[in-house]
Design a protein around this motif. Structure first.
Motif, PDB file in Angstrom:
ATOM      1  N   GLN A   1       0.800  -1.209   0.000  1.00  0.00           N
ATOM      2  CA  GLN A   1       0.000   0.000   0.000  1.00  0.00           C
ATOM      3  C   GLN A   1       0.841   1.271   0.000  1.00  0.00           C
ATOM      4  N   GLU A   2       1.946   1.253   0.746  1.00  0.00           N
ATOM      5  CA  GLU A   2       2.770   2.469   0.814  1.00  0.00           C
ATOM      6  C   GLU A   2       3.393   2.815  -0.527  1.00  0.00           C
ATOM      7  N   ARG A   3       3.713   1.807  -1.335  1.00  0.00           N
ATOM      8  CA  ARG A   3       4.271   2.073  -2.666  1.00  0.00           C
ATOM      9  C   ARG A   3       3.187   2.569  -3.619  1.00  0.00           C
ATOM     10  N   GLN A   4       1.986   2.025  -3.492  1.00  0.00           N
ATOM     11  CA  GLN A   4       0.874   2.559  -4.284  1.00  0.00           C
ATOM     12  C   GLN A   4       0.624   4.015  -3.943  1.00  0.00           C
ATOM     13  N   ASP A   5       0.586   4.312  -2.645  1.00  0.00           N
ATOM     14  CA  ASP A   5       0.309   5.681  -2.205  1.00  0.00           C
ATOM     15  C   ASP A   5       1.384   6.646  -2.690  1.00  0.00           C
ATOM     16  N   ALA A   6       2.650   6.212  -2.665  1.00  0.00           N
ATOM     17  CA  ALA A   6       3.742   7.080  -3.100  1.00  0.00           C
ATOM     18  C   ALA A   6       3.567   7.483  -4.558  1.00  0.00           C
ATOM     19  N   LEU A   7       3.209   6.529  -5.393  1.00  0.00           N
ATOM     20  CA  LEU A   7       3.048   6.821  -6.816  1.00  0.00           C
ATOM     21  C   LEU A   7       1.812   7.682  -7.064  1.00  0.00           C
ATOM     22  N   LEU A   8       0.709   7.338  -6.411  1.00  0.00           N
ATOM     23  CA  LEU A   8      -0.524   8.095  -6.621  1.00  0.00           C
ATOM     24  C   LEU A   8      -0.405   9.511  -6.078  1.00  0.00           C
ATOM     25  N   ASN A   9       0.242   9.684  -4.938  1.00  0.00           N
ATOM     26  CA  ASN A   9       0.438  11.022  -4.400  1.00  0.00           C
ATOM     27  C   ASN A   9       1.347  11.850  -5.305  1.00  0.00           C
ATOM     28  N   ALA A  10       2.346  11.204  -5.891  1.00  0.00           N
ATOM     29  CA  ALA A  10       3.225  11.895  -6.833  1.00  0.00           C
ATOM     30  C   ALA A  10       2.443  12.334  -8.069  1.00  0.00           C
ATOM     31  N   ALA A  11       1.526  11.496  -8.521  1.00  0.00           N
ATOM     32  CA  ALA A  11       0.713  11.839  -9.694  1.00  0.00           C
ATOM     33  C   ALA A  11      -0.251  12.974  -9.377  1.00  0.00           C
ATOM     34  N   VAL A  12      -0.876  12.945  -8.190  1.00  0.00           N
ATOM     35  CA  VAL A  12      -1.783  14.022  -7.791  1.00  0.00           C
ATOM     36  C   VAL A  12      -1.027  15.345  -7.754  1.00  0.00           C
ATOM     37  N   GLU A  13       0.173  15.338  -7.174  1.00  0.00           N
ATOM     38  CA  GLU A  13       0.950  16.573  -7.090  1.00  0.00           C
ATOM     39  C   GLU A  13       1.303  17.092  -8.484  1.00  0.00           C
ATOM     40  N   THR A  14       1.762  16.215  -9.351  1.00  0.00           N
ATOM     41  CA  THR A  14       2.182  16.631 -10.691  1.00  0.00           C
ATOM     42  C   THR A  14       1.012  17.128 -11.517  1.00  0.00           C
ATOM     43  N   PHE A  15      -0.092  16.389 -11.498  1.00  0.00           N
ATOM     44  CA  PHE A  15      -1.273  16.827 -12.259  1.00  0.00           C
ATOM     45  C   PHE A  15      -1.951  18.028 -11.598  1.00  0.00           C
ATOM     46  N   GLY A  16      -1.728  18.208 -10.300  1.00  0.00           N
ATOM     47  CA  GLY A  16      -2.282  19.369  -9.612  1.00  0.00           C
ATOM     48  C   GLY A  16      -1.535  20.640  -9.938  1.00  0.00           C
ATOM     49  N   LEU A  17      -0.226  20.521 -10.129  1.00  0.00           N
ATOM     50  CA  LEU A  17       0.601  21.682 -10.429  1.00  0.00           C
ATOM     51  C   LEU A  17       0.592  22.047 -11.913  1.00  0.00           C
ATOM     52  N   ASN A  18       0.190  21.099 -12.751  1.00  0.00           N
ATOM     53  CA  ASN A  18       0.240  21.303 -14.201  1.00  0.00           C
ATOM     54  C   ASN A  18      -1.036  20.820 -14.860  1.00  0.00           C
ATOM     55  N   ASP A  19      -1.358  21.391 -16.011  1.00  0.00           N
ATOM     56  CA  ASP A  19      -2.452  20.822 -16.787  1.00  0.00           C
ATOM     57  C   ASP A  19      -1.973  19.491 -17.381  1.00  0.00           C
ATOM     58  N   TYR A  20      -2.893  18.756 -17.975  1.00  0.00           N
ATOM     59  CA  TYR A  20      -2.559  17.408 -18.439  1.00  0.00           C
ATOM     60  C   TYR A  20      -1.398  17.415 -19.421  1.00  0.00           C
ATOM     61  N   LYS A  21      -1.418  18.333 -20.373  1.00  0.00           N
ATOM     62  CA  LYS A  21      -0.389  18.370 -21.408  1.00  0.00           C
ATOM     63  C   LYS A  21       0.994  18.577 -20.822  1.00  0.00           C
ATOM     64  N   ASN A  22       1.102  19.464 -19.840  1.00  0.00           N
ATOM     65  CA  ASN A  22       2.403  19.827 -19.300  1.00  0.00           C
ATOM     66  C   ASN A  22       2.827  18.992 -18.091  1.00  0.00           C
ATOM     67  N   ALA A  23       1.968  18.104 -17.639  1.00  0.00           N
ATOM     68  CA  ALA A  23       2.338  17.216 -16.533  1.00  0.00           C
ATOM     69  C   ALA A  23       3.294  16.142 -17.062  1.00  0.00           C
TER      70      ALA A  23
ATOM     71  N   LEU B   1      -6.974  19.319  -4.249  1.00  0.00           N
ATOM     72  CA  LEU B   1      -7.975  20.262  -4.741  1.00  0.00           C
ATOM     73  C   LEU B   1      -7.614  20.747  -6.133  1.00  0.00           C
ATOM     74  N   GLU B   2      -6.357  21.146  -6.330  1.00  0.00           N
ATOM     75  CA  GLU B   2      -5.937  21.626  -7.644  1.00  0.00           C
ATOM     76  C   GLU B   2      -6.119  20.547  -8.710  1.00  0.00           C
ATOM     77  N   TYR B   3      -5.757  19.322  -8.360  1.00  0.00           N
ATOM     78  CA  TYR B   3      -5.940  18.229  -9.316  1.00  0.00           C
ATOM     79  C   TYR B   3      -7.417  18.035  -9.650  1.00  0.00           C
ATOM     80  N   SER B   4      -8.283  18.058  -8.628  1.00  0.00           N
ATOM     81  CA  SER B   4      -9.706  17.835  -8.837  1.00  0.00           C
ATOM     82  C   SER B   4     -10.325  18.918  -9.715  1.00  0.00           C
ATOM     83  N   VAL B   5      -9.927  20.172  -9.466  1.00  0.00           N
ATOM     84  CA  VAL B   5     -10.459  21.279 -10.263  1.00  0.00           C
ATOM     85  C   VAL B   5     -10.023  21.147 -11.720  1.00  0.00           C
ATOM     86  N   ARG B   6      -8.748  20.837 -11.931  1.00  0.00           N
ATOM     87  CA  ARG B   6      -8.270  20.665 -13.307  1.00  0.00           C
ATOM     88  C   ARG B   6      -9.000  19.525 -14.016  1.00  0.00           C
TER      89      ARG B   6
END
Length: 219
Positions: free
Chosen positions: A23-45, A120-125
């Motif tokens: 579970q911790e490895r799943q969470d690490a990857l998913l949290n990394a994806a949320v952060e990246t997609f939250g900071l960037n739009d899909y194209k630039n993520a 939140l940023e990821y969800s809004v995007r």
């Protein structure tokens, strides 16, 4: 993030390799994806950024997910699961007033977003997909969410408080339209969403729609 039955996006059982990870490895990857997609739009993520934040190679990332869009759509499913896990509890089903239930869910979501940066940023995007790889799937999914939400989350509500000429599902639509307009305006102005301000506005929307929708003795 706990895995629950799918909510309607085009994910499949091909993610068994990923879900077999600790579970911790799943969470690490998913949290990394949320952060990246939250900071960037899909194209630039960047998938390289996601892999780096997760502490894995890009090749291993694509061992678990077919491509970038596959990861994105899978992530949306898991994010919805995460929010539902925190929002839908015993307290939720103890409330049978339509607008109080809306408020309860909104305040619970605020707590979730405060616990998980970039969620939140990821969800809004995700509500404003532009890229061709995800736009059709996400737009189609969004269109089905009203019926899904209403049937799943409002089945215990006392609808006797509504005026006879008001459809509760239409009020849910109105709330979505109002929130959608607010969020779209904030994005167009390049403003970061202030959760406290959003909750304040949400309370005002509830009061306004309650006056419109409820019988006079319940307003």
């Amino acid at each position: 993030m706990e895995k629950k039955p799918p909510l309607g996006l085009k994910t499949t059982d091909r993610h068994e390799k990923f879900e077999s990870l600790p579970q911790e490895r799943q969470d690490a990857l998913l949290n990394a994806a949320v952060e990246t997609f939250g900071l960037n739009d899909y194209k630039n993520a960047s998938t390289e950024d996601i892999a780096r934040r997760a502490g894995i190679s890009k090749g291993l990332l694509f061992f678990y997910f077919k491509n970038k869009s596959d990861l994105y759509l899978y992530l949306m499913e898991r994010v919805m699961d995460k929010v539902e896990h925190f929002v839908i509890d015993e307290g939720y089903y103890a409330i049978d007033d339509f607008f109080e239930l809306f408020r309860y869910a909104a305040y619970s979501k605020r707590d979730v977003f405060e616990k998980f940066p970039y969620l939140l940023e990821y969800s809004v995007r995700a509500f404003y997909p532009q890229h061709k790889d995800i736009k059709h799937t996400m737009n189609d999914w969004m269109q089905h969410q009203i019926d899904f939400m209403f049937e799943r989350y409002f089945s215990h509500v006392n609808f006797d408080k509504f005026r006879e000429d008001v459809d509760p599902k239409y009020v849910v639509n109105m709330m979505v339209w109002i929130a959608d307009g607010y969020l779209h305006q904030q994005l167009s102005l390049n403003k970061r969403i202030d959760m406290d301000e959003l909750i304040h506005e949400f309370d005002r929307w509830c009061d306004m729609l309650k006056t419109y929708a409820y019988k006079e003795e319940y307003r």
